[in-house]
Design an enzyme around this catalytic site. Structure first.
Site, mmCIF file in Angstrom:
data_model
loop_
_atom_site.group_PDB
_atom_site.id
_atom_site.type_symbol
_atom_site.label_atom_id
_atom_site.label_comp_id
_atom_site.label_asym_id
_atom_site.label_seq_id
_atom_site.Cartn_x
_atom_site.Cartn_y
_atom_site.Cartn_z
ATOM 1 N N ASP A 82 3.249 2.804 11.276
ATOM 2 C CA ASP A 82 2.721 2.749 9.907
ATOM 3 C C ASP A 82 2.216 4.127 9.463
ATOM 4 O O ASP A 82 1.860 4.316 8.304
ATOM 5 C CB ASP A 82 1.561 1.738 9.834
ATOM 6 C CG ASP A 82 1.984 0.438 9.149
ATOM 7 O OD1 ASP A 82 3.048 0.442 8.489
ATOM 8 O OD2 ASP A 82 1.253 -0.559 9.282
ATOM 9 N N GLN A 120 -0.872 -5.672 11.098
ATOM 10 C CA GLN A 120 -0.807 -6.076 9.692
ATOM 11 C C GLN A 120 -2.213 -6.059 9.075
ATOM 12 O O GLN A 120 -3.134 -6.679 9.585
ATOM 13 C CB GLN A 120 -0.197 -7.492 9.591
ATOM 14 C CG GLN A 120 0.031 -7.980 8.176
ATOM 15 C CD GLN A 120 1.036 -7.136 7.399
ATOM 16 O OE1 GLN A 120 2.088 -6.777 7.896
ATOM 17 N NE2 GLN A 120 0.704 -6.810 6.163
ATOM 18 N N LYS A 172 9.268 -8.571 7.697
ATOM 19 C CA LYS A 172 9.474 -7.456 8.625
ATOM 20 C C LYS A 172 10.296 -7.924 9.827
ATOM 21 O O LYS A 172 11.213 -7.226 10.268
ATOM 22 C CB LYS A 172 8.119 -6.885 9.069
ATOM 23 C CG LYS A 172 7.439 -6.093 7.949
ATOM 24 C CD LYS A 172 5.992 -5.730 8.251
ATOM 25 C CE LYS A 172 5.358 -5.085 7.020
ATOM 26 N NZ LYS A 172 3.918 -4.856 7.145
#
Ligand code: NAP
Length: 278
Positions: free
Chosen positions: A121, A98, A54
């Protein structure tokens, strides 16, 4: 002849489009590029690899990312304090935690602490709710699947779309997005009886069950569009939820790796740009 839905290729095209938008922002004398904070707790090797990928993806499109690498012993309170600081930092547009988090931390509590306007997200309840009205930040993996199908001009209207898996992360939001594209959607899960009888009716079969190479050709109708979201590490290779022997029976298929995975990261970049513009 089955056609590969090349998410790597499509991703590179979309990332180029994003890069041009970021350059325009920078040329317009905006003081900075879109900026995402990435929070990684613990030392899970798979998570570390995802975070590194990422970071590289942000850098490649001239966006900024700051990674907060926290010790496995970080408490829920400490993590919440960090999220709070990031929520209130005007120089941060997106926040990504994460997953999975260590067992002593309640992921739901952490996700809900993220400002929905920075939730790149698309996992907060606010954004999950907004999905039904087509606004807000969409979860990256389902959004990536839809974008991939669109780029290959696969029309979902009136198609029987069977989603196997109903997680908050993939299956459930994916079903909502398929419905938005006018698909006729059936959702299956671990309690579904006679799964095969349902998947065999699918024009588009989307599999996100987290079971290594579970779907075999007997589950498919000839000419189906097959989307495999699964990711597993097996004997030093990355494999999906579908057995590659399925591909010959499809009209289009997503290989694993190299299709849904890259699209997911690309949607993260898109969401960060969107959050910057909010
Ligand atoms: P998850 O939270 O474990 O959910 C799995 C879902 O599949 C559940 O709804 C479960 O049903 C259902 N299921 C499990 N076994 C089944 C079976 N035998 N038959 C029918 N349904 C079954 O997993 P997830 O987070 O959605 O992830 C799914 C897969 O996608 C994993 O391999 C994950 O690594 C991968 N993934 C990939 C990406 C990417 O970027 N490519 C992103 C996210 C996830 P119940 O609800 O009844 O338990």
């Amino acid at each position: 002849m089955a056609i590969k839905l090349d998410g790597k290729l499509v991703s590179s095209i979309i990332r180029e489009e994003i890069k041009q938008e970021v350059l325009e922002i920078l040329n317009d004398q905006e003081d900075r590029a879109p900026h995402c904070a990435v929070v990684l707790v613990g030392d899970d090797p798979a998570s570390s690899t995802y975070v590194k990928n990422k970071e590289k993806a942000f850098k490649d499109v001239f966006m900024m990312s700051s990674t907060y690498r926290l010790d496995n012993s970080t408490t829920q309170k400490e993590l919440l304090d960090i999220i709070h600081l990031l929520n209130n930092d005007d120089d941060i547009d997106g926040i990504l935690v994460q997953l999975p988090l260590p067992k002593h931390i309640d992921s739901k509590v952490i996700i809900e602490a993220i400002d929905p306007n920075k939730d790149v997200d698309g996992l907060t309840m606010v954004n999950q709710g907004k999905l039904y009205s087509g606004i807000g930040l969409e979860p990256c993996t389902p959004a990536g699947v839809i974008e991939l199908l669109k780029r290959y001009e696969i029309d979902l209207a009136g198609k029987h779309c069977v989603v196997v898996g109903r997680s908050d992360l993939v299956g459930r939001p994916l079903s909502v997005l398929l419905l938005k594209e006018n698909g006729t959607v059936t959702i299956c899960h671990s309690k579904t009886s006679d799964l095969k009888a349902i998947t065999q009716q699918a024009d588009v079969l989307l599999v996100a069950i987290g079971q290594k190479q579970f779907i075999t050709p007997e589950y498919l109708k000839e000419g189906v569009v097959l989307v495999d979201v699964g990711i597993h590490r097996h004997l030093g290779k990355i494999v999906g939820d579908c057995d590659p022997s399925c591909y010959d029976k499809t009209s289009y298929y997503t290989p694993v790796p190299g299709s849904v995975g890259p699209m997911t990261i690309t949607m993260l970049l898109k969401n960060t740009l969107k959050a910057f513009n909010l």
